[in-house]
Design an enzyme around this catalytic site. Structure first.
Site, PDB file in Angstrom:
ATOM      1  N   GLY A   1       0.820  -1.187   0.000  1.00 28.71           N
ATOM      2  CA  GLY A   1       0.000   0.000   0.000  1.00 28.71           C
ATOM      3  C   GLY A   1       0.856   1.239   0.000  1.00 28.71           C
ATOM      4  N   SER A   2       0.386   2.273   0.662  1.00 28.99           N
ATOM      5  CA  SER A   2       1.141   3.501   0.875  1.00 28.99           C
ATOM      6  C   SER A   2       0.247   4.726   0.772  1.00 28.99           C
ATOM      7  CB  SER A   2       2.294   3.669  -0.122  1.00 28.99           C
ATOM      8  OG  SER A   2       3.140   2.551  -0.085  1.00 28.99           O
ATOM      9  N   ASN A   3       0.723   5.812   1.345  1.00 33.40           N
ATOM     10  CA  ASN A   3       0.162   7.145   1.141  1.00 33.40           C
ATOM     11  C   ASN A   3       1.282   8.049   0.654  1.00 33.40           C
ATOM     12  OD1 ASN A   3      -2.263   6.304   2.592  1.00 33.40           O
ATOM     13  ND2 ASN A   3      -1.120   6.693   4.473  1.00 33.40           N
TER      14      ASN A   3
ATOM     15  N   ASN B   1      -3.573   4.483  -2.843  1.00 36.05           N
ATOM     16  CA  ASN B   1      -3.723   3.205  -3.536  1.00 36.05           C
ATOM     17  C   ASN B   1      -5.019   3.010  -4.289  1.00 36.05           C
ATOM     18  OD1 ASN B   1      -2.155   2.162  -0.653  1.00 36.05           O
ATOM     19  ND2 ASN B   1      -1.090   2.227  -2.593  1.00 36.05           N
TER      20      ASN B   1
ATOM     21  N   ARG C   1      -9.436   4.507   3.723  1.00 37.47           N
ATOM     22  CA  ARG C   1      -8.147   5.185   3.885  1.00 37.47           C
ATOM     23  C   ARG C   1      -8.019   6.349   2.906  1.00 37.47           C
ATOM     24  NH1 ARG C   1      -3.076   3.713   1.841  1.00 37.47           N
ATOM     25  NH2 ARG C   1      -3.836   1.618   1.384  1.00 37.47           N
TER      26      ARG C   1
END
Length: 759
Positions: free
Chosen positions: A210-212, A479, A508
């Site tokens: 994932g990630s931001n 994502n 999210r």
């Protein structure tokens, strides 16, 4: 016992501080200076030296991890660890035999060798230097200098360029073929014995990737320059851990950031003018094909009415000493290798079979793409780097520059399959695959990837057909697809292979938009506000659900004891996943149960208001009973696990370092938490499995970059290293580290004298 000690003498080994005369004429040379937290600063006069220094420093910190990776990609895990034991292929576990078969059959080493000849000279130099640097460390360490965890193991050995080619191929396939490695390795024609191992089709939402990432432009920052917040979510253990480095090489190249095991330069970070981060994209980097088989032979398939033979490849996998090698034959087609997932009805019958064609197979352009990003002077040059190489395999690129421009480029190696082709070529069962991949009809050549002029490899989608935005406002990604990088700037609909358009966003992503809007409503962004923002640990699910549930509890005259306890704890909770938060553990146990309930929200998704819909927790009638029952079940679950319902979150989610318990803030992304920490059960409660890894906040002043960062799990996997847990403590305390960029800052943070290596 490997024979390393005997190699530790001779002309290849120089003193740590050789004279300039001693360095003259050496093929490889680098200087390594360690600063706070053991971060290496590698300086070299050429690209071979860069690879040499990076490999040496990485091996100092993570030799056992990297040596095991080389055994994995060589298809030697069964020999060294047993065929039934498990390997970690990027993000998921697989049995060693299936892993070995995959790497020996699917990774086309002759083709990679041939492709490497055409790589830019500097990329070849980096790889050559990396091999030399890794081997040099083995020589210097000697048999007794190898970490205890892998000392004396036969799989700790010198490497060759072949090992680097295979490892790079693995990295390119992390988010595609690698997730079906067991399904490919165990595919066999009808009548063959059933696979002896469990085979699954992974859900992209459950892969643990994932990630931001945020890029703030001049209109939103305090100084009118760009600012990047990067928060990739990657595993805490295994080969997909990040490692910090700063590299100063030839031609003015100077970059600081992180890379994965075996990467010879930073792939996420900053230079003096540009900062960038990456998030895993929703675009699909492969397509599946349903084949119509020749009635006379299930190893032949029909294309445009003509029969074609599958190509066979027989591989032999060595076993532990005393056991015969295992031989397996795999089958491939013009549409890629055949795969099976029997539990999902994906089988190889007399009538049909399924294949996977991967845009990242043979992608050797990634290193050059990241080199060009590292050289970029503005976000326009970053966009050009990803667009012209199409070498970024499976991540969005989010960047900002000192001039105040921000970029989000969802531009990667993607099959060139249009919306029209998908509509025309989708078999009747395509919907069964929709959450995982695009399924196309393999009986028609017209359903193959379209060849576009000017792409670096045939069948890739041109960058002009993918999504990229430059603004002086702000852009972000968590994502979900390219559609929304900023709710005020929705992107036009593109091919479905690039992701979903005008559909509900994850909690999210919605939390990202909500929290970013709140951040900007409070003023422009600077480092201090960005730090608080990154570790706020708010849960959008909690913000939306806790108050209605507490009210529901208050309206009930009588509650079961467990439900009453749960109501009281949620009422007193601060709705955060900070270490001191009491009630976070309960909500973590409760929300997955509640989220599965049908009709959870009273206001459905509205594409015109994607940030705020769906919303309105349904608390009427039997829905109320089901919510309260789920809360009671969550209380019972915690009590059964020996976890106090109102325990501080940091007492539940921890890392144990010997007898030291280190509390870990953050929580599951499915709860709408930006600072993601997905955890596994442990004797003391929970321990992080994957999530926030390298967090960076990078802006610019008149002299260069200004960067604060934390690598949540630290630089080293060697338990004996002082840098195995030091940044875990820093993360627990939300203690940011100002990264040293200028010479005086590096000198002030230096840990000992520089180490100069050459041969």
């Amino acid at each position: 016992m490997i024979r390393i000690a005997a190699l530790a003498t001779g002309a290849a080994v120089l003193a740590l501080t050789p004279t300039s005369e001693a360095l003259a004429g050496k093929r490889y040379e680098a200087t390594i200076t360690r600063t706070t937290y053991g971060i290496p600063h590698i300086e070299a006069r050429d690209w071979r030296g860069v690879g040499y220094g990076v490999a040496y420093a990485y091996a100092e910190d993570n030799l056992c991890l990297l040596a095991e990776e080389f055994a994995t990609v060589a298809g030697e895990r069964s020999k060294h660890f047993g065929p039934e034991a498990k390997a970690v292929l990027g993000f998921e576990e697989i049995d060693n035999l299936s892993s070995d078969i995959f790497f020996r059959a699917v990774v086309d080493l002759p083709a990679l060798r041939e492709g490497a000849k055409a790589l830019p000279t500097r990329v070849q130099g980096l790889m050559d230097g990396y091999v030399a640097g890794y081997n040099r460390f083995l020589k210097d360490a000697g048999a007794d200098g190898i970490p205890a965890e892998c000392r004396g193991k036969a799989w700790v050995r010198p490497i060759t360029t072949d090992d680097m080619l295979r490892l790079n191929e693995k990295q390119m396939l992390l988010a595609s073929s690698l997730n079906l490695a067991a399904a490919i390795a165990n595919a066999a024609p009808p009548g063959s014995p059933a696979p002896k191992v469990a085979i699954t089709m992974p859900d992209p939402k459950e892969l643990g990737i994932g990630s931001n990432g945020w890029a703030f432009g001049a209109e939103t920052t305090a100084d009118g320059r760009g600012l990047v917040i990067g928060n990739p979510h990657f595993p805490w253990k295994g080969p997909a851990r990040f490692w910090q480095m700063r590299v100063k090489g030839p031609e003015g190249y100077e970059v600081m950031g992180v890379g994965l095991a075996g990467t010879p330069l930073p792939t996420l970070g900053f230079n003096k003018d540009v900062a960038w981060t990456h998030t895993v994209t929703e675009a699909r980097h492969f397509t599946l094909y349903q084949l119509t088989l020749d009635p006379a032979d299930p190893t032949r398939y029909m294309v445009d009415g003509a029969s074609e033979a599958m190509t066979t490849q027989t591989v032999s996998v060595p076993m532990p000493e005393g056991q015969p090698a295992v031989t397996r034959t795999l089958y491939t087609t013009r549409f890629g290798p055949v795969f099976v997932v029997p539990t999902r009805g994906i089988t190889w019958s007399a009538q049909s079979a399924f294949t996977l064609k991967d845009a990242n197979r043979g992608n050797q352009r990634g290193i050059e793409a990241w080199l060009r990003i590292g050289e970029a002077k503005n976000v326009g040059e970053v966009q050009a780097a990803v667009s012209e190489t199409l070498g970024i395999p499976w991540v969005n690129t989010i960047a900002a520059d000192r001039y105040g421009d921000a970029l989000h480029a969802d531009v990667t190696a993607v099959p060139n399959v249009s919306a029209e082709t998908i509509k025309d070529c989708s078999p009747p069962i395509a919907g069964l695959f929709a959450e995982f991949a695009v399924l196309l009809d393999g009986a028609r050549s017209a359903c193959d990837w379209e060849i576009a002029e000017g792409t670096p490899a045939p069948g890739l989608m041109p960058a002009s057909d993918q999504a990229a935005t430059v603004t002086r406002s702000w852009l972000t990604n968590s994502n979900d697809s390219y559609w929304l990088s900023n709710p005020a700037m929705p992107y036009r609909a593109l091919s479905p292979i690039l992701g979903r358009h005008a559909t509900a966003r994850s909690l999210r992503t919605r939390s990202n938009f909500v929290e970013t809007a709140a951040l900007l409503a409070g003023g422009t962004v600077d480092h201090a506000r960005a730090q608080d923002f990154a570790f706020a640990n708010k849960s959008l699910a909690a913000e939306m659900a806790v108050e209605p549930i507490v009210k529901l509890c208050a309206d009930r005259a009588i509650l079961p004891q467990t439900v009453g306890i749960g109501c009281s704890v949620l009422d007193g909770w601060d709705r955060r996943f900070d270490n001191a938060s009491r009630g976070a553990a309960l909500f973590r146990a409760f929300w997955p149960k509640a989220a599965r309930l049908s009709g959870l929200w009273t206001v459905p998704f509205d594409a015109a208001d994607p940030v705020n819909t769906p919303r309105g927790l349904a608390t009427e009638g039997d829905k109320a009973d089901k919510l309260l029952a789920a809360l009671g079940e969550a209380v019972e679950e915690l009590e059964k696990a020996g976890i106090a319902v109102d325990a501080p979150w940091g007492d539940v989610q921890r890392v144990m370092a010997g007898n030291e318990a280190i509390p870990i803030h953050g929580g599951p992304g499915g709860l709408g938490i930006l600072n993601v920490q997905e955890a596994a059960a442990a004797p003391w409660g929970l321990t992080p499995r994957h999530g926030t890894s390298y967090i960076q906040i990078v802006g610019f002043d008149e002299n260069g970059p200004v960067a604060d960062a934390i690598l949540s799990y630290g630089q080293s996997t060697n338990p004996a290293s002082p840098h195995a847990i030091d940044q875990i403590r820093a993360y627990a305390a939300k203690k940011w580290h100002r990264l040293p960029w200028h010479a005086e800052a590096i000198e002030a943070q230096a840990l000992g004298k520089p180490k100069r290596i050459a041969e």
